[in-house]
Design an enzyme around this catalytic site. Sequence first.
Site, short mmCIF file in Angstrom:
data_model
loop_
_atom_site.label_atom_id
_atom_site.label_comp_id
_atom_site.label_asym_id
_atom_site.label_seq_id
_atom_site.Cartn_x
_atom_site.Cartn_y
_atom_site.Cartn_z
CB ALA A 121 -0.82 0.07 1.23
CG ASP A 122 4.77 3.75 0.95
OD1 ASP A 122 4.00 4.70 0.58
OD2 ASP A 122 5.52 3.81 1.94
CD GLN A 123 2.09 -1.23 -5.35
OE1 GLN A 123 2.25 -1.29 -6.61
NE2 GLN A 123 1.36 -2.06 -5.04
CG HIS A 124 6.70 6.07 -2.62
ND1 HIS A 124 8.08 6.09 -2.64
CD2 HIS A 124 6.46 5.68 -1.37
CE1 HIS A 124 8.63 5.83 -1.67
NE2 HIS A 124 7.79 5.55 -0.88
CG ASN A 127 8.71 2.31 -0.83
OD1 ASN A 127 9.80 2.53 -0.70
ND2 ASN A 127 7.72 2.60 -0.54
#
Length: 389
Positions: A121-124, A127
């Site tokens: 849920a942190d696919q910037h 990453n």
Amino acid sequence: VMVMHTVSELLEKYILAARRYRPREVVEEFSRVIHKELDLSIEGANITTFQRIFKDDPDVQIPDVYWDLTTTEVLTMERISGIPIDEVEKLKKKGHNVNEVAVRALKSFFKQVFDYGVFHADQHPGNIFVRDDGVIIYLDFGIVGRLDKASRTFIANMLYHLVKRDYYRMALLHKQLGLVSKDVDLHEFEDALRDIAEPVFGKTLEQINISTLLMKLIRAARRYQMKIQPNLLLLQKTMVVVEGVGRQLYPGINMWEVAKPLIYKWMIKERFSPRAVYERGREYTGELAETVINLPGQMHTLLGRAVGDELKIGFVHHRLDTVTDELYNAGKRISTGIVVAALVVGSSIVGVFSGADASRLFGLPTLSTVGFALAVFLGLRLFTGAGKR
């Protein structure tokens, strides 16, 4: 977090329009995620989960965790080498087809959501890296979203109807699940969904303004008193980020065309595969068995009440033919229902206790398959022919 809790309580207490957004639940979910992110051993466990998900996927790498060097405050992982996914020129110089990289990234995201109900849920871009051989590497699993089967089914149904442009079914699904008030006019809600979604089709990510689309959805939620699901907020945020990454790599990508076959595949597997049918049969066996066991007692009670009302029935005798027809049809439905229930229960029991060497048809023991097929046939007769004398 304490300030956010206070503000959310004030919003729910004094602003009625804010209640449908469930601000306290949203803040609680945010607090839970933040506290988990601070515990690096939990992040290590998340990494292990994703390693299981992608262990047989040649397009994705999840770094190993060195558990003997990991604590709640220190996370030690395998060293990786690659290029951040948003550095398009570097990727091109390495010979990567950035369009294919974008499609693989989208497919891996939908695989997480639908097949396993757990997603990064942190696919910037910081990453996500791309190895020299084109394999995608995910890092930083401090924030992980989870969706139960009911939520995945809801999302799949929504996207399924969306890609088919069936806005009436979308509106009906919202109403059936209680996401909008019962007095909402379905056709009016259908038109609102069409106005929001239709401009998206046929456009590339470069042409779609995601923030504008989300604002329209929020306005629709406010207008139709839609209840925002807290467990879907993280998914919504992640989808916006994933689309942004896709836009950087492949401005002409059409997310719906990538998603459509994956959604259809998941829907077919969940609804129509022999294993899914078999599992649903086992799930409902207990309820059906209980119904069959209780039916004689219920019939005895019904007949006892009928005998007790004998004088009233004898006195009010007009239109007796209609009453006779109703009783006849009810008797046929009850008897057919008992037979169908017995077939389903019997077929499920045979399926559970059949040995591995038993002959099989469509992945189930042959006798179970025949029993289920006969139950389906009689069930259809029950709804189509039982009303005819």
